[in-house]
Design a protein around this motif. Structure first.
Motif, PDB file in Angstrom:
ATOM      1  N   ARG A 323      36.244  57.322  16.772  1.00  0.00           N
ATOM      2  CA  ARG A 323      37.646  57.227  17.210  1.00  0.00           C
ATOM      3  C   ARG A 323      38.441  58.477  16.854  1.00  0.00           C
ATOM      4  O   ARG A 323      39.544  58.694  17.368  1.00  0.00           O
ATOM      5  CB  ARG A 323      38.296  55.989  16.595  1.00  0.00           C
ATOM      6  CG  ARG A 323      37.615  54.687  17.020  1.00  0.00           C
ATOM      7  CD  ARG A 323      38.327  53.472  16.454  1.00  0.00           C
ATOM      8  NE  ARG A 323      37.592  52.247  16.760  1.00  0.00           N
ATOM      9  CZ  ARG A 323      37.629  51.626  17.923  1.00  0.00           C
ATOM     10  NH1 ARG A 323      38.379  52.113  18.894  1.00  0.00           N
ATOM     11  NH2 ARG A 323      36.926  50.521  18.132  1.00  0.00           N
ATOM     12  N   ASP A 324      37.907  59.302  15.936  1.00  0.00           N
ATOM     13  CA  ASP A 324      38.638  60.490  15.490  1.00  0.00           C
ATOM     14  C   ASP A 324      38.372  61.720  16.369  1.00  0.00           C
ATOM     15  O   ASP A 324      39.048  62.742  16.235  1.00  0.00           O
ATOM     16  CB  ASP A 324      38.250  60.831  14.043  1.00  0.00           C
ATOM     17  CG  ASP A 324      38.600  59.698  13.087  1.00  0.00           C
ATOM     18  OD1 ASP A 324      39.625  59.031  13.332  1.00  0.00           O
ATOM     19  OD2 ASP A 324      37.845  59.472  12.123  1.00  0.00           O
ATOM     20  N   ILE A 362      21.716  70.546  27.996  1.00  0.00           N
ATOM     21  CA  ILE A 362      21.763  69.086  28.053  1.00  0.00           C
ATOM     22  C   ILE A 362      22.712  68.629  26.953  1.00  0.00           C
ATOM     23  O   ILE A 362      22.580  69.039  25.800  1.00  0.00           O
ATOM     24  CB  ILE A 362      20.368  68.466  27.847  1.00  0.00           C
ATOM     25  CG1 ILE A 362      19.482  68.734  29.063  1.00  0.00           C
ATOM     26  CG2 ILE A 362      20.476  66.958  27.611  1.00  0.00           C
ATOM     27  CD1 ILE A 362      18.084  68.185  28.938  1.00  0.00           C
ATOM     28  N   THR A 363      23.679  67.806  27.321  1.00  0.00           N
ATOM     29  CA  THR A 363      24.626  67.272  26.341  1.00  0.00           C
ATOM     30  C   THR A 363      24.351  65.792  26.137  1.00  0.00           C
ATOM     31  O   THR A 363      24.337  65.020  27.098  1.00  0.00           O
ATOM     32  CB  THR A 363      26.079  67.462  26.807  1.00  0.00           C
ATOM     33  OG1 THR A 363      26.294  68.832  27.123  1.00  0.00           O
ATOM     34  CG2 THR A 363      27.048  67.051  25.723  1.00  0.00           C
ATOM     35  N   ILE A 364      24.107  65.423  24.899  1.00  0.00           N
ATOM     36  CA  ILE A 364      23.885  64.023  24.552  1.00  0.00           C
ATOM     37  C   ILE A 364      25.165  63.478  23.934  1.00  0.00           C
ATOM     38  O   ILE A 364      25.603  63.949  22.885  1.00  0.00           O
ATOM     39  CB  ILE A 364      22.711  63.863  23.565  1.00  0.00           C
ATOM     40  CG1 ILE A 364      21.423  64.440  24.169  1.00  0.00           C
ATOM     41  CG2 ILE A 364      22.517  62.394  23.193  1.00  0.00           C
ATOM     42  CD1 ILE A 364      20.261  64.474  23.185  1.00  0.00           C
ATOM     43  N   PHE A 365      25.805  62.534  24.608  1.00  0.00           N
ATOM     44  CA  PHE A 365      26.992  61.879  24.077  1.00  0.00           C
ATOM     45  C   PHE A 365      26.531  60.633  23.327  1.00  0.00           C
ATOM     46  O   PHE A 365      26.187  59.620  23.950  1.00  0.00           O
ATOM     47  CB  PHE A 365      27.947  61.478  25.207  1.00  0.00           C
ATOM     48  CG  PHE A 365      28.437  62.639  26.029  1.00  0.00           C
ATOM     49  CD1 PHE A 365      29.206  63.632  25.463  1.00  0.00           C
ATOM     50  CD2 PHE A 365      28.133  62.733  27.380  1.00  0.00           C
ATOM     51  CE1 PHE A 365      29.672  64.699  26.220  1.00  0.00           C
ATOM     52  CE2 PHE A 365      28.591  63.784  28.151  1.00  0.00           C
ATOM     53  CZ  PHE A 365      29.357  64.779  27.569  1.00  0.00           C
ATOM     54  N   ASP A 366      26.507  60.710  22.020  1.00  0.00           N
ATOM     55  CA  ASP A 366      25.956  59.631  21.203  1.00  0.00           C
ATOM     56  C   ASP A 366      27.014  58.556  20.936  1.00  0.00           C
ATOM     57  O   ASP A 366      28.144  58.875  20.550  1.00  0.00           O
ATOM     58  CB  ASP A 366      25.444  60.217  19.876  1.00  0.00           C
ATOM     59  CG  ASP A 366      24.503  59.283  19.153  1.00  0.00           C
ATOM     60  OD1 ASP A 366      23.881  58.428  19.821  1.00  0.00           O
ATOM     61  OD2 ASP A 366      24.387  59.391  17.919  1.00  0.00           O
ATOM     62  N   GLU A 367      26.626  57.286  21.165  1.00  0.00           N
ATOM     63  CA  GLU A 367      27.506  56.132  20.957  1.00  0.00           C
ATOM     64  C   GLU A 367      28.817  56.316  21.735  1.00  0.00           C
ATOM     65  O   GLU A 367      29.915  56.265  21.190  1.00  0.00           O
ATOM     66  CB  GLU A 367      27.751  55.909  19.464  1.00  0.00           C
ATOM     67  CG  GLU A 367      26.459  55.596  18.703  1.00  0.00           C
ATOM     68  CD  GLU A 367      26.699  55.094  17.296  1.00  0.00           C
ATOM     69  OE1 GLU A 367      27.858  54.823  16.952  1.00  0.00           O
ATOM     70  OE2 GLU A 367      25.721  54.966  16.556  1.00  0.00           O
ATOM     71  N   ILE A 368      28.665  56.505  23.024  1.00  0.00           N
ATOM     72  CA  ILE A 368      29.792  56.832  23.897  1.00  0.00           C
ATOM     73  C   ILE A 368      30.835  55.724  23.926  1.00  0.00           C
ATOM     74  O   ILE A 368      32.029  55.977  24.137  1.00  0.00           O
ATOM     75  CB  ILE A 368      29.276  57.125  25.327  1.00  0.00           C
ATOM     76  CG1 ILE A 368      30.362  57.780  26.186  1.00  0.00           C
ATOM     77  CG2 ILE A 368      28.744  55.870  26.010  1.00  0.00           C
ATOM     78  CD1 ILE A 368      30.612  59.213  25.842  1.00  0.00           C
ATOM     79  N   ASN A 369      30.412  54.467  23.700  1.00  0.00           N
ATOM     80  CA  ASN A 369      31.378  53.377  23.843  1.00  0.00           C
ATOM     81  C   ASN A 369      32.204  53.111  22.580  1.00  0.00           C
ATOM     82  O   ASN A 369      32.816  52.066  22.449  1.00  0.00           O
ATOM     83  CB  ASN A 369      30.719  52.080  24.343  1.00  0.00           C
ATOM     84  CG  ASN A 369      29.506  51.681  23.535  1.00  0.00           C
ATOM     85  OD1 ASN A 369      28.959  52.479  22.761  1.00  0.00           O
ATOM     86  ND2 ASN A 369      29.066  50.459  23.693  1.00  0.00           N
ATOM     87  N   VAL A 370      32.227  54.085  21.664  1.00  0.00           N
ATOM     88  CA  VAL A 370      33.221  54.030  20.578  1.00  0.00           C
ATOM     89  C   VAL A 370      34.242  55.156  20.737  1.00  0.00           C
ATOM     90  O   VAL A 370      35.122  55.330  19.900  1.00  0.00           O
ATOM     91  CB  VAL A 370      32.564  54.117  19.175  1.00  0.00           C
ATOM     92  CG1 VAL A 370      31.594  52.966  18.977  1.00  0.00           C
ATOM     93  CG2 VAL A 370      31.866  55.455  18.962  1.00  0.00           C
ATOM     94  N   ALA A 371      34.123  55.926  21.837  1.00  0.00           N
ATOM     95  CA  ALA A 371      35.002  57.084  22.046  1.00  0.00           C
ATOM     96  C   ALA A 371      36.380  56.665  22.537  1.00  0.00           C
ATOM     97  O   ALA A 371      36.563  55.597  23.126  1.00  0.00           O
ATOM     98  CB  ALA A 371      34.364  58.037  23.052  1.00  0.00           C
ATOM     99  N   ASP A 372      37.356  57.529  22.326  1.00  0.00           N
ATOM    100  CA  ASP A 372      38.714  57.347  22.836  1.00  0.00           C
ATOM    101  C   ASP A 372      38.656  57.424  24.370  1.00  0.00           C
ATOM    102  O   ASP A 372      38.172  58.416  24.926  1.00  0.00           O
ATOM    103  CB  ASP A 372      39.607  58.462  22.283  1.00  0.00           C
ATOM    104  CG  ASP A 372      41.054  58.337  22.728  1.00  0.00           C
ATOM    105  OD1 ASP A 372      41.299  57.696  23.773  1.00  0.00           O
ATOM    106  OD2 ASP A 372      41.928  58.896  22.051  1.00  0.00           O
ATOM    107  N   PRO A 373      39.135  56.411  25.086  1.00  0.00           N
ATOM    108  CA  PRO A 373      39.087  56.426  26.556  1.00  0.00           C
ATOM    109  C   PRO A 373      39.738  57.664  27.172  1.00  0.00           C
ATOM    110  O   PRO A 373      39.306  58.150  28.215  1.00  0.00           O
ATOM    111  CB  PRO A 373      39.838  55.155  26.950  1.00  0.00           C
ATOM    112  CG  PRO A 373      39.675  54.237  25.771  1.00  0.00           C
ATOM    113  CD  PRO A 373      39.677  55.133  24.569  1.00  0.00           C
ATOM    114  N   GLY A 374      40.776  58.190  26.537  1.00  0.00           N
ATOM    115  CA  GLY A 374      41.442  59.385  27.052  1.00  0.00           C
ATOM    116  C   GLY A 374      40.533  60.605  27.034  1.00  0.00           C
ATOM    117  O   GLY A 374      40.591  61.454  27.927  1.00  0.00           O
TER     118      GLY A 374
END
Length: 528
Positions: A323-324, A362-374
């Motif tokens: 979230r940070d 290649i970019t790995i977005f780890d645990e994407i569903n804890v990210a800020d929607p914005g």
């Protein structure tokens, strides 16, 4: 072949039908009331039509339009009557009809499509005057003379092969001698034909192509021969088609020295038992496609993403979301720099995603569903067909053709996860990964002589670690399947205790001290 049932609307009631009668289905292209019309015949006599969408079909029967694709490969479909009495069906009482149900077997369309791919389009340097007015003629291609013949008379040479797989068009010298060519005569300087390639020739051509491709990659210093051999061994072990790996090899490019520090072979490679890796690789060879790996903690999502980066031979940057994390952490920021002359100036420092987009990482977005929607919303334009982003300090940036995005996402049963915005979610093909519920069979395959009681202990420890991951107590990176394999292979009670082997191979692979302590606690409960 697969079994299917079809309802037949009876039109000609003069032809009696009984249980077990053999019938044939054929297309009727000129039927003005239904462009998908398929007629049914018994001993050459017309009976009626396969049910269409105009009516409510009998239960468990497929309608005519679902049969139409099969007639691309078949002139007719055989079947037999499996109802001895007629069936009444309709949308309403005014349009009631009687029908029989027939049982048919349908071919594997995917297999037929694969067969179709072996047909080469052939462009022949000749003209219709040499072959007469017939629309279709059978010719032969003589490799020695490099000529096409009809009845021993030369009519021209093959000047081009056309195929959706360019690999086959580059190696016409490997075609079989006296190969048959079906010429579809047309007015003009050239003749067009079709040639069916034998499986043996196709395999030989593809092996030759891959060999030349690898030699070029090694010669240009893009990858090492040893590394490519490791990759080939890996794809063979995990049942990944060579044609798919060839498509990956075709994307290899040479990166700058600065980029090479972001390229490495993962310590642990993903073990593909269900074909999910094969599907992921296939999607990623397509233009502008991204994937999401979703599943429980410990299912190997991160390991699979790192394995993909290794197979594609690309630098990889992992962004671990929380979230940070804000937009500046992703795209970059302004800062003050001091020049050699001591002057202060404002410069822009690229963020990890900006760097990946520019250079083809290649970019790995780890645990994407804890990210800020914005934060996620700001990525949309670079993840769809536009493949570009506007950054006020840099202007419009177009993504490098090798840029690729992979996200990992925990099941929505876990605490602290967000529901992803639909627009962002739609930019990814979602692949579900499942972890091993038990590793006994796997460990037994590594050491057939391992005692059953030892297997039980190792399996219990493995399940305990998975539970800690699911509950969020430790990181999924702390679970190592390879570590358990090493224990199964190396454990020898005369030399080393089981606990010592577990500490070296499993505990010490933990991602941090807290994780290692948790894993050690489980081992202490299971092993005295």
């Amino acid at each position: 072949m697969k079994l299917a049932n079809v309802g037949i609307t009876v039109v000609n009631k003069k032809v009696p039908l009984v249980l077990g009668d053999e019938v044939v289905l054929k297309r009727e292209l000129d039927y003005k009331y239904d462009k998908n019309a398929i007629k049914c015949l018994k001993n050459g006599e017309f009976i009626g039509y396969v049910c269409s969408d105009d009516y409510k079909v009998p239960d468990n029967c497929i309608v005519n339009k679902k049969l139409v694709p099969y007639f691309k490969y078949l002139d007719e479909i055989s079947g037999k009557i499996i109802t001895s009495d007629t069936i009444v069906y309709a949308k309403d009482d005014d349009r009631a009809e009687t029908a029989y149900i027939i049982e048919i077997y349908l071919p594997d369309i995917e297999a037929k499509e694969r067969e179709k791919e072996k047909v080469l389009k052939v462009l022949i340097d000749g003209n219709i005057g040499k072959v007469g007015e017939e629309k279709e003629l059978l010719a032969k291609y003589n490799l020695e003379k490099e000529e096409v013949f009809i009845d021993d008379k030369p009519i021209g040479n093959i000047v081009e092969l056309r195929h959706k797989d360019s690999i086959l068009t580059d190696y016409k010298y490997l075609l079989e001698d006296n190969a048959d060519i079906l010429i579809k005569a047309e007015e003009g300087k050239y003749l067009f034909g079709e040639m069916v390639l034998s499986k043996e020739s196709e395999d030989k051509i593809k092996e030759e192509y891959m060999k030349n491709l690898i030699e070029d990659i090694v010669e240009r210093g893009i990858d090492t021969e040893e590394n490519i051999k490791d990759k080939i061994a890996y794809i063979n072990e995990n049942n990944i088609p060579k044609c798919l790996f060839t498509n990956i090899l075709k994307t290899y490019i040479k990166y700058d020295e600065e980029d090479l520090c972001f390229m490495k072979k993962p310590e642990f490679l993903y073990r593909d038992k269900s074909g999910v890796l094969k599907r992921a690789l296939h999607y990623l060879t397509m233009k502008d496609k991204n994937i999401t790996l979703v599943g429980e903690r410990g299912a190997g999502k991160s390991t699979m993403a790192e394995t993909i980066a290794w197979l594609f031979n690309r630098p990889v940057i992992t962004i671990s979301f929380s979230r940070d994390i804000d937009k500046y952490d992703i795209w970059g920021y302004k800062t003050i720099d001091i020049t050699e002359e001591g002057e202060r100036k404002v410069v822009f420092v690229d963020g990890p995603l900006t760097k990946a987009i520019k250079n083809g990482y290649i970019t790995i977005f780890d645990e994407i569903n804890v990210a800020d929607p914005g934060v996620l919303e700001s990525m949309n334009s670079v993840l769809d067909h536009r493949r570009q982003i506007y950054i006020s300090e840099l202007g419009q940036i177009k993504a490098h053709e090798n840029f690729m995005a992979i996200t990992t996402e925990n099941d929505d049963t876990y605490q602290g996860v967000n529901k992803l915005n639909e627009a962002f979610r739609d930019r990814f093909i979602r692949i579900r990964c499942t972890g091993h519920d038990s590793i006994k069979e796997l460990l037994k395959s590594k050491n057939p002589y391992i005692k059953s009681e030892v297997l039980e202990v190792l399996d219990d420890i493995y399940k305990g670690i998975r539970l800690l991951i699911k509950e969020g107590e430790i990181s999924e990176k702390s679970l190592t399947i390879r570590g358990f394999e090493n224990v199964a292979i190396s454990y020898d009670p005369e030399i080393i205790t089981l606990k010592e082997s577990l500490i070296d191979c499993v505990v010490n692979q933990g991602d941090n001290e807290d994780d290692r302590e948790h894993i050690m606690n489980i081992i202490n409960m299971e092993v005295l």
